[in-house]
Design an enzyme around this catalytic site. Structure first.
Site, PDB file in Angstrom:
ATOM      1  CB  SER A 158      -0.284  -0.469   1.444  1.00  0.00           C
ATOM      2  OG  SER A 158      -2.168   1.157   1.039  1.00  0.00           O
ATOM      3  CG  ASP A 249      -6.885  -2.023  -3.158  1.00  0.00           C
ATOM      4  OD1 ASP A 249      -7.717  -1.153  -3.545  1.00  0.00           O
ATOM      5  OD2 ASP A 249      -5.961  -2.288  -3.875  1.00  0.00           O
ATOM      6  CG  HIS A 279      -6.456  -1.776  -0.046  1.00  0.00           C
ATOM      7  ND1 HIS A 279      -5.507  -1.532  -0.916  1.00  0.00           N
ATOM      8  CD2 HIS A 279      -6.114  -1.272   1.019  1.00  0.00           C
ATOM      9  CE1 HIS A 279      -4.382  -0.762  -0.517  1.00  0.00           C
ATOM     10  NE2 HIS A 279      -4.292  -0.266   0.807  1.00  0.00           N
TER      11      HIS A 279
END
Length: 311
Positions: A158, A249, A279
């Site tokens: 991320s 996501d 995600h």
């Protein structure tokens, strides 16, 4: 959009999480990630040893954890630098503990987790500088750490994926490989996937906009490519890269775009698409078998590039 029963179970669980005694929205975000990770990551694997050290850098220190995998002898170990996610504003040793343990054991490498400085207290480039300086320190001190300085890779998830991509453009010649897990590559939040998943699951656009403002205040008008890696033009030092993309996501499209930019620059890139995943799925091992599949894939990728990892 349709989710699997496992993902629906996770979404229902996430909706019930309440941060304990949150003082403000920032504190709430940090505690939410800690709670989510604690409740959904599943049982933590045992490792041989965990060491906590402080890397001295100019006028501060960067805390790191070194995870030594099970079953490794006294020889010099390969190593993986792990850069965590959390929108540049959250994340800690504990939020990624379960994931890092799995990666250490499966790869047979020491995993070095970098507890870099977070925004908004420390906006860009503080966190990035911490990551770059920590990689250099590990290499300079490899002998005393029991690490092979020539056998080091990097993994980021991320926001950590964005940081990893930028680290690699600066000192990637020191690294054997890179893995980006659903990287946060763009501050515009205007892709098709952001339109589809504007309100979740897991991420929401309002929180993303605020996080980017905290992390890179100048980014709206004068974005720095090292903060916003989808803008990077020169990938000259970047090692072979594996990019993991989750289907459901908001960051899906920007991760794909970053991977394509690397390919266009001549970097060897593999893109792995995780169907049905959301995600942050790497924190959801209690429910999702895909977590172990992803760890296995990363370990296979590491084996291709680290000579000291057992085949």
């Amino acid at each position: 959009m349709e989710f699997t029963s496992s993902i629906n179970q996770i979404i229902s669980h996430l909706e019930k999480i309440q941060s304990f005694n949150a003082q403000n929205p920032l504190d709430d975000t940090r505690k939410y990630l800690e709670t989510m990770s604690l409740q959904l990551s599943g049982k933590k694997e045992a490792v041989a040893m965990i060491e906590e050290l402080h890397v001295p850098i100019e006028n501060h220190e960067v805390p790191i954890r070194i995870y030594r995998p099970k079953g490794k002898g006294g020889q010099k170990s390969s190593a993986i630098i792990y850069i965590h996610g959390g929108w540049f504003i959250a994340g800690s040793f504990e939020t990624h503990d379960a994931v890092v343990r799995k990666i250490a054991n499966k790869t047979g490498s020491a995993v070095i987790f970098v507890d870099y400085r977070l925004a908004p207290e420390h906006p860009f480039p503080a966190g990035l500088n911490d990551c770059i300086d920590t990689v250099k320190w590990v290499i300079e001190n490899a002998e005393s750490l029991g690490i092979d300085a020539d056998q080091i890779g990097i993994i980021g998830d991320s926001a950590g994926g964005a940081l990893s991509a930028s680290v690699s453009t600066q000192i990637g010649e020191l690294l054997k490989f890179q893995v980006l897990i659903y990287p946060a590559a763009d501050n515009k939040l205007n892709t098709k996937s952001w339109e589809t998943y504007e309100t979740g699951p897991v991420l929401n656009k309002e929180g993303g906009i605020q996080a980017w403002k905290w992390y890179h205040p100048e980014g709206e008008n004068t974005p720095d490519p090292l903060a916003v890696p989808v803008l990077i033009k020169n990938f000259k030092n970047t090692p072979s890269t594996l990019v993991l993309i989750a289907e459901h996501d908001a960051l899906r499209d920007e991760g794909q775009e970053l991977a394509e930019h690397m390919k266009e620059a001549g970097i060897p890139v593999q893109i792995s698409f995780y169907k049905d995943m959301v995600h942050g799925f790497m924190h959801m091992g209690e429910v999702l078998s895909e977590v172990q599949l992803a760890v296995n894939e990363m370990a296979d990728f590491a084996r291709q590039h680290l000579e000291t990892v057992e085949k």
